[in-house]
Write a protein that holds these residues in place. Structure first.
Motif, PDB file in Angstrom:
ATOM      1  N   THR A 104       7.010  47.772  37.601  1.00  0.00           N
ATOM      2  CA  THR A 104       8.085  47.940  36.615  1.00  0.00           C
ATOM      3  C   THR A 104       8.976  46.699  36.564  1.00  0.00           C
ATOM      4  O   THR A 104       9.972  46.683  35.839  1.00  0.00           O
ATOM      5  N   GLU A 105       8.602  45.689  37.318  1.00  0.00           N
ATOM      6  CA  GLU A 105       9.360  44.436  37.372  1.00  0.00           C
ATOM      7  C   GLU A 105       9.661  43.885  35.986  1.00  0.00           C
ATOM      8  O   GLU A 105      10.771  43.411  35.715  1.00  0.00           O
ATOM      9  N   ALA A 106       8.669  43.926  35.083  1.00  0.00           N
ATOM     10  CA  ALA A 106       8.868  43.359  33.747  1.00  0.00           C
ATOM     11  C   ALA A 106       9.995  44.072  32.995  1.00  0.00           C
ATOM     12  O   ALA A 106      10.835  43.432  32.354  1.00  0.00           O
ATOM     13  N   VAL A 107      10.022  45.406  33.084  1.00  0.00           N
ATOM     14  CA  VAL A 107      11.070  46.178  32.413  1.00  0.00           C
ATOM     15  C   VAL A 107      12.426  45.909  33.060  1.00  0.00           C
ATOM     16  O   VAL A 107      13.442  45.716  32.367  1.00  0.00           O
ATOM     17  N   GLN A 108      12.462  45.894  34.389  1.00  0.00           N
ATOM     18  CA  GLN A 108      13.719  45.626  35.083  1.00  0.00           C
ATOM     19  C   GLN A 108      14.241  44.235  34.754  1.00  0.00           C
ATOM     20  O   GLN A 108      15.447  44.053  34.543  1.00  0.00           O
ATOM     21  N   ALA A 109      13.343  43.245  34.711  1.00  0.00           N
ATOM     22  CA  ALA A 109      13.757  41.883  34.366  1.00  0.00           C
ATOM     23  C   ALA A 109      14.317  41.829  32.949  1.00  0.00           C
ATOM     24  O   ALA A 109      15.293  41.110  32.678  1.00  0.00           O
ATOM     25  N   ALA A 110      13.710  42.592  32.026  1.00  0.00           N
ATOM     26  CA  ALA A 110      14.180  42.601  30.638  1.00  0.00           C
ATOM     27  C   ALA A 110      15.604  43.131  30.547  1.00  0.00           C
ATOM     28  O   ALA A 110      16.455  42.562  29.852  1.00  0.00           O
ATOM     29  N   PHE A 111      15.898  44.224  31.275  1.00  0.00           N
ATOM     30  CA  PHE A 111      17.243  44.801  31.213  1.00  0.00           C
ATOM     31  C   PHE A 111      18.266  43.929  31.939  1.00  0.00           C
ATOM     32  O   PHE A 111      19.406  43.788  31.486  1.00  0.00           O
ATOM     33  N   ILE A 112      17.868  43.331  33.072  1.00  0.00           N
ATOM     34  CA  ILE A 112      18.786  42.435  33.781  1.00  0.00           C
ATOM     35  C   ILE A 112      19.139  41.239  32.902  1.00  0.00           C
ATOM     36  O   ILE A 112      20.303  40.837  32.802  1.00  0.00           O
ATOM     37  N   ALA A 113      18.119  40.664  32.245  1.00  0.00           N
ATOM     38  CA  ALA A 113      18.338  39.507  31.376  1.00  0.00           C
ATOM     39  C   ALA A 113      19.204  39.889  30.177  1.00  0.00           C
ATOM     40  O   ALA A 113      20.044  39.104  29.724  1.00  0.00           O
ATOM     41  N   LEU A 114      19.015  41.103  29.654  1.00  0.00           N
ATOM     42  CA  LEU A 114      19.801  41.572  28.510  1.00  0.00           C
ATOM     43  C   LEU A 114      21.267  41.740  28.893  1.00  0.00           C
ATOM     44  O   LEU A 114      22.178  41.305  28.173  1.00  0.00           O
TER      45      LEU A 114
END
Length: 301
Positions: A104-114
């Motif tokens: 789920t790293e990709a989803v977590q990275a997307a929200f952190i970056a957002l």
């Protein structure tokens, strides 16, 4: 094909190959020692890559600042912590569950970056990230859960919690690496990525190597007695990291990691054509879902 896509595909291939070779070290080295060889033997490979790039492509090394070193140290530490959390998830008899939730790293990275960086993506890219991660989760959990109730129950297992923690650490690691690469003053993103590879591998060798000296000093001679296998693992690890870092230098982390889900496709192909294992129907469905997610990410880019 954009350079970040090509680099990400190569990263997935090298990572799968490295994982397969690293199995040889399981009975020879402890968990910490096996991690150290990735960084220790990766340093000279990284230096060689930088040298070859400067020789055949040209360029000039960047000036290193304290801020850069902070980002690099955070990136290196994040990878170490993420790897340890992932290994802890295996200890709770949850290899598949822990691995799945770490993806789920990709989803977590997307929200952190957002939230913290203000990075936004097209709706199609968001959909692609979700679909690719869903395909990876399906591949990892198919045959182990048969209903949404069991999925929720699996999420509450310690292995899933550690897996989610590993995904969070890997996401922060990737974002720190991207920040480190962007903080350098060199004009060539690829060269900046290769420079960062060398610096982070050196810092990781010092960090995890120092821990090894403090806690498992008797394991140190084994780092060198297994040099043939260890050097191969370190080489593939450095090549994979060089490709990941190049991807991060050119594109947002979430998109790179979403496309990087193709790593699991390489694993399936390795299983089918080298180990001669039969692919199950769930493998085909999951693989096609991952591919569909990657296509959506690329279309939404």
């Amino acid at each position: 094909m954009p350079i970040w896509v090509a680099a990400t595909l190569c990263a997935g291939l090298f990572q799968t190959w490295r994982t397969a070779l690293q199995q040889k070290l399981r009975g020879q080295l402890s968990v910490n020692a096996a991690a150290v060889v990735r960084y220790l033997y990766g340093v000279p490979v990284g230096v060689l890559l930088v040298t070859l790039y400067l020789t055949f492509v040209g360029g000039q090394l960047s000036t290193i600042s304290w801020l850069y070193l902070v980002y690099a140290a955070l990136g290196g530490l994040g990878q170490i912590l993420g790897t340890n959390l992932l290994i802890m998830s295996f200890g709770h008899r949850g290899f598949a569950v822990g691995t799945a939730y770490s993806k789920t790293e990709a989803v977590q990275a997307a929200f952190i970056a957002l939230i913290f960086l203000g990075e936004s993506f097209a709706p199609l890219a968001w959909l692609g990230i979700a679909v690719s991660v869903s395909g990876t989760l399906y591949l990892s959990l198919a045959g182990r859960v048969s209903s949404w109730r069991e999925v929720i129950a699996a999420t509450m297992q310690p292995s899933a919690i550690y897996g989610l923690g590993a995904g969070f650490a890997f996401a922060l690691c990737a974002l720190a690496i991207r920040a480190a690469t962007q903080s350098l003053d060199g004009p060539d993103p690829t060269l900046r990525a290769l420079e960062t590879l060398v610096v982070i591998n050196m810092l990781q060798t010092l960090m995890q190597g120092g821990w090894l000296v403090a806690t498992e000093r008797r394991s140190i001679p084994q780092l060198f007695s297994t040099w043939r296998s260890s050097a191969q693992v370190g080489t593939l690890s450095a090549l994979g990291s060089a490709c990941w870092f190049t991807g991060f230098a050119y594109a947002p982390v979430a998109l790179v990691r979403a496309v990087g889900q193709v790593e699991i496709l390489f694993t399936l192909l390795f299983s089918r054509f080298f180990l001669k294992e039969r692919m199950k129907r769930s493998d085909v469905i999951g693989a096609l879902t991952v591919v569909a997610g990657v296509v959506l990410v690329l279309l939404g880019r």
